[in-house]
Scaffold this motif. Structure first.
Motif, PDB file in Angstrom:
ATOM      1  N   ASP A  53     -32.740   1.965 -12.665  1.00 21.40           N
ATOM      2  CA  ASP A  53     -33.077   3.070 -13.403  1.00 21.40           C
ATOM      3  C   ASP A  53     -32.322   4.205 -13.405  1.00 21.40           C
ATOM      4  N   HIS A  54     -31.857   4.608 -12.100  1.00 20.38           N
ATOM      5  CA  HIS A  54     -30.742   5.903 -12.129  1.00 20.38           C
ATOM      6  C   HIS A  54     -29.545   5.474 -12.813  1.00 20.38           C
ATOM      7  N   ALA A  55     -29.065   4.285 -12.733  1.00 23.62           N
ATOM      8  CA  ALA A  55     -27.859   4.196 -13.478  1.00 23.62           C
ATOM      9  C   ALA A  55     -27.805   4.276 -14.785  1.00 23.62           C
ATOM     10  N   ASN A  56     -29.059   3.844 -15.496  1.00 22.62           N
ATOM     11  CA  ASN A  56     -29.130   4.072 -16.633  1.00 22.62           C
ATOM     12  C   ASN A  56     -29.196   5.540 -17.112  1.00 22.62           C
ATOM     13  N   LYS A  57     -29.714   6.376 -16.288  1.00 22.92           N
ATOM     14  CA  LYS A  57     -29.714   7.731 -16.482  1.00 22.92           C
ATOM     15  C   LYS A  57     -28.230   8.326 -16.772  1.00 22.92           C
ATOM     16  N   ALA A  58     -27.318   7.835 -15.656  1.00 18.31           N
ATOM     17  CA  ALA A  58     -25.912   8.201 -15.946  1.00 18.31           C
ATOM     18  C   ALA A  58     -25.412   7.542 -17.410  1.00 18.31           C
ATOM     19  N   ALA A  77     -12.335   2.650 -17.796  1.00 19.05           N
ATOM     20  CA  ALA A  77     -12.641   2.147 -16.666  1.00 19.05           C
ATOM     21  C   ALA A  77     -14.140   1.838 -16.627  1.00 19.05           C
ATOM     22  N   GLU A  78     -14.796   2.569 -17.532  1.00 14.62           N
ATOM     23  CA  GLU A  78     -16.291   2.775 -17.724  1.00 14.62           C
ATOM     24  C   GLU A  78     -16.912   1.807 -18.569  1.00 14.62           C
ATOM     25  N   GLN A  79     -16.016   0.917 -19.409  1.00 16.67           N
ATOM     26  CA  GLN A  79     -16.392   0.109 -20.668  1.00 16.67           C
ATOM     27  C   GLN A  79     -17.483  -0.999 -19.928  1.00 16.67           C
ATOM     28  N   MET A  80     -17.283  -1.424 -18.735  1.00 12.81           N
ATOM     29  CA  MET A  80     -18.303  -2.504 -18.385  1.00 12.81           C
ATOM     30  C   MET A  80     -19.619  -1.938 -17.957  1.00 12.81           C
ATOM     31  N   ASP A  81     -19.965  -0.708 -17.606  1.00 20.11           N
ATOM     32  CA  ASP A  81     -20.868  -0.059 -17.011  1.00 20.11           C
ATOM     33  C   ASP A  81     -22.335  -0.574 -18.203  1.00 20.11           C
ATOM     34  N   PRO A  82     -22.268  -0.467 -19.308  1.00 16.94           N
ATOM     35  CA  PRO A  82     -23.420  -1.005 -20.107  1.00 16.94           C
ATOM     36  C   PRO A  82     -23.522  -2.445 -20.012  1.00 16.94           C
ATOM     37  N   ILE A  83     -22.456  -3.543 -19.735  1.00 16.11           N
ATOM     38  CA  ILE A  83     -22.637  -4.892 -19.645  1.00 16.11           C
ATOM     39  C   ILE A  83     -23.219  -4.979 -18.186  1.00 16.11           C
ATOM     40  N   TYR A  84     -22.710  -4.397 -17.421  1.00 15.63           N
ATOM     41  CA  TYR A  84     -23.505  -4.610 -15.723  1.00 15.63           C
ATOM     42  C   TYR A  84     -24.876  -4.164 -15.870  1.00 15.63           C
ATOM     43  N   ALA A  85     -25.197  -3.221 -16.512  1.00 15.22           N
ATOM     44  CA  ALA A  85     -26.716  -2.622 -16.536  1.00 15.22           C
ATOM     45  C   ALA A  85     -27.475  -3.729 -17.301  1.00 15.22           C
ATOM     46  N   ASP A  86     -27.183  -4.222 -18.309  1.00 15.50           N
ATOM     47  CA  ASP A  86     -27.844  -5.453 -19.099  1.00 15.50           C
ATOM     48  C   ASP A  86     -27.997  -6.622 -18.461  1.00 15.50           C
ATOM     49  N   TRP A  87     -27.153  -6.796 -17.597  1.00 13.41           N
ATOM     50  CA  TRP A  87     -26.841  -8.121 -16.664  1.00 13.41           C
ATOM     51  C   TRP A  87     -27.959  -8.056 -15.603  1.00 13.41           C
ATOM     52  N   LEU A  88     -28.103  -6.716 -15.007  1.00 12.79           N
ATOM     53  CA  LEU A  88     -28.880  -6.536 -13.744  1.00 12.79           C
ATOM     54  C   LEU A  88     -30.281  -6.488 -14.158  1.00 12.79           C
ATOM     55  N   GLY A 132     -28.972  11.114  -8.642  1.00 13.66           N
ATOM     56  CA  GLY A 132     -30.086  11.450  -7.766  1.00 13.66           C
ATOM     57  C   GLY A 132     -30.740  10.259  -7.133  1.00 13.66           C
ATOM     58  N   LEU A 133     -30.376   8.918  -6.813  1.00 13.64           N
ATOM     59  CA  LEU A 133     -30.884   8.078  -6.217  1.00 13.64           C
ATOM     60  C   LEU A 133     -31.052   8.478  -4.763  1.00 13.64           C
ATOM     61  N   PRO A 134     -32.579   8.565  -4.267  1.00 14.62           N
ATOM     62  CA  PRO A 134     -32.757   8.820  -3.093  1.00 14.62           C
ATOM     63  C   PRO A 134     -31.742   8.385  -1.957  1.00 14.62           C
ATOM     64  N   THR A 135     -31.673   9.093  -0.980  1.00 12.78           N
ATOM     65  CA  THR A 135     -30.411   8.652   0.283  1.00 12.78           C
ATOM     66  C   THR A 135     -30.981   7.376   0.620  1.00 12.78           C
ATOM     67  N   ASP A 136     -32.114   7.431   1.125  1.00 11.25           N
ATOM     68  CA  ASP A 136     -32.644   6.148   1.858  1.00 11.25           C
ATOM     69  C   ASP A 136     -32.316   4.834   0.908  1.00 11.25           C
TER      70      ASP A 136
END
Length: 215
Positions: free
Chosen positions: A104-109, A119-130, A185-189
């Motif tokens: 959820d927080h990665a998608n906000k980014a 270097a960031e081209q894989m980010d949407p692929i990673y998100a869809d996979w997860l 902003g993913l909470p630290t814990d």
């Protein structure tokens, strides 16, 4: 809804002092409270606030609460596993829920940044996979402690909606998404729990998913 709250001596004493002060000021009577305090006492009018006798009973419950080890023993006798007991006591999310928070927080980014460099081209692929992993293999993720992989760690092949194929290690994808999640902003814990998951189960996850995909 019932909650389990474990307190050290300092926190226990502070809560008791706050309750007795609240009681001494006559705030068991709603007319003696400010609007802000009344909202807290009633959970924004979702519950009926405690009166004087109710506050006394609460103080007694807190004062004579069983030690943590006794509560844990009772939970185990009721059939909870060690993992479930730890989750109840420590507020630790199940693995799949934790990874969903990271996603959820990665998608906000991703929403904030529309243009991706090389270097960031894989980010949407990673998100869809997860997202697909959480939807289809949540139980496998939650039970990862007890799973024995039949294969060895290796990359998976992911195909997007345009039938483009991408090869990557699941643990690499998780670590990258965790970095994005921390930046939004993913909470630290939760971030620490997710990092611990990657460190502890990254290689195992790589091996499990390779086996699942082969099957």
């Amino acid at each position: 809804m019932s909650n389990i709250l474990l307190l050290d001596d300092q926190k226990h004493a502070t809560i008791m002092a706050a309750l007795r002060y609240y009681q001494k000021q006559g705030m068991g009577d709603p007319s003696n409270r400010t609007d802000a305090i009344h909202d807290i006492a009633t959970c924004n009018d979702a519950v009926i606030s405690l009166d004087e006798s109710g506050i006394d009973e609460l103080c007694q419950e807190i004062n004579f609460a069983r030690p943590q080890k006794d509560v844990l023993s009772a939970m185990k006798e009721d059939g909870l596993t060690i993992g479930e007991c730890i989750t109840a006591f420590a507020g630790v999310l199940k693995h799949a829920d934790l990874l969903e928070a990271v996603l959820d927080h990665a998608n906000k980014a991703r929403e904030i940044k529309k243009d991706f460099n090389a270097a960031e081209q894989m980010d949407p692929i990673y998100a869809d996979w997860l997202y697909d992993l959480i939807c289809n293999f949540a139980d496998d993720i939650d039970d990862i402690e007890t799973v024995t992989p039949s294969g060895v760690p290796g990359p998976i092949v992911w195909q997007d909606g345009n039938e483009n194929r991408f090869e990557f290690m699941p643990s690499t994808a998780l670590l990258r998404l965790l970095t994005l999640a921390r930046n939004t902003g993913l909470p630290t814990d939760k971030a620490q729990q997710a990092e611990d998951f990657c460190i502890r189960y990254g290689n195992k996850l790589d091996a499990i998913l390779t086996a699942i995909q082969t099957a």
